[in-house]
Design an enzyme around this catalytic site. Structure first.
Site, mmCIF file in Angstrom:
data_model
loop_
_atom_site.group_PDB
_atom_site.id
_atom_site.type_symbol
_atom_site.label_atom_id
_atom_site.label_comp_id
_atom_site.label_asym_id
_atom_site.label_seq_id
_atom_site.Cartn_x
_atom_site.Cartn_y
_atom_site.Cartn_z
ATOM 1 N N SER A 119 -60.081 -62.615 8.891
ATOM 2 C CA SER A 119 -61.234 -62.505 9.702
ATOM 3 C C SER A 119 -60.488 -61.463 10.684
ATOM 4 C CB SER A 119 -61.263 -63.642 10.525
ATOM 5 O OG SER A 119 -61.662 -63.699 11.812
ATOM 6 N N TYR A 132 -59.602 -71.664 14.971
ATOM 7 C CA TYR A 132 -59.449 -70.846 13.734
ATOM 8 C C TYR A 132 -58.572 -69.062 13.920
ATOM 9 C CZ TYR A 132 -63.120 -67.644 11.643
ATOM 10 O OH TYR A 132 -64.108 -66.473 10.805
#
Length: 227
Positions: A119, A132
């Protein structure tokens, strides 16, 4: 000539019903069969990547595998709570290790490859979703380690770091006008992307054209990480 052919490859995609995972599934299926027949080549099964027994049972039911893509993920507004933090890491990071361990024999037999999903938060802070962000940073490090570990077995391990993609997971932040406009102003191509636009990177990394590529994380972000 470079060989980008992935026809005939058996591909396992966790999170395959999600936005990016679903786009990956359609891309591989379309390239392996005429579009009219592609959907018949996609099979869905429930799997909790946090469950050792479930992952091992799935591996026992699958005879051959060429490409393993770990795309399952979650985020939570409560990630500063230790139990939620641990659960998010379990899905993204520990789950990826479970999958690689379980399917190592399959991938060794096929000289296959692993594609992890990182990400932009692998590289930037994530104040609202610290678990996350930590998990995705871990994915980059795990990818490098697995690439070194399994190179002798002929298994390549890479990751893709999508930028800002219009999926159900990002819908809430897209609806935040201030956040959306601030993010958009930093994307050189001037727009958020669609899940299908990430799929080409997965196909490339799974193809013979990428046979010398292992241990890298490829940003697919419209230039966001360069800004």
């Amino acid at each position: 000539m470079p060989d980008f052919n992935v026809a005939g490859k058996r591909v396992l995609i966790t999170g395959g019903t999600g936005g990016i995972g679903g786009a990956f599934a359609r891309a591989f299926a379309d390239l392996a069969a005429p579009p009219a027949d592609a959907d018949a080549r996609i099979r869905h099964e429930p799997l909790d990547v946090r469950d050792d027994t479930a992952v091992e049972a799935l591996a026992a039911r699958i005879d051959t595998l060429d490409v393993l893509i770990h795309c399952a993920g979650r985020a939570s507004p409560s990630e500063y709570e230790p139990d939620i933090f641990a659960d998010v890491l379990d899905v993204h990071l520990v789950g990826g290790l479970r999958l690689v361990n379980a399917f190592h024999p399959h991938l060794k037999a096929s000289a296959g490859c692993v594609i992890n999903i990182a990400s932009m938060y692998s590289f930037f802070g994530s104040p609202m979703t610290p678990a996350y962000g930590a998990a995705k940073a871990g994915v980059v490090a795990l990818t490098r380690s697995l690439a070194l570990r399994f190179a002798a077995d002929g298994i390549r391990v890479n990751a893709i770091a999508p930028g800002w993609i219009d999926t159900a997971l990002t819908r809430a932040v897209r609806d935040n006008k201030a956040f959306f406009e601030n993010t958009l102003s930093r994307i050189p191509i001037g727009r958020w992307a669609e899940p299908d636009e990430v799929a080409g990177a997965a196909v490339f990394l799974a193809s013979p054209a990428a046979r010398l590529i292992t241990g890298i994380t490829l940003p697919v972000d419209g230039g966001y990480s360069a800004a």
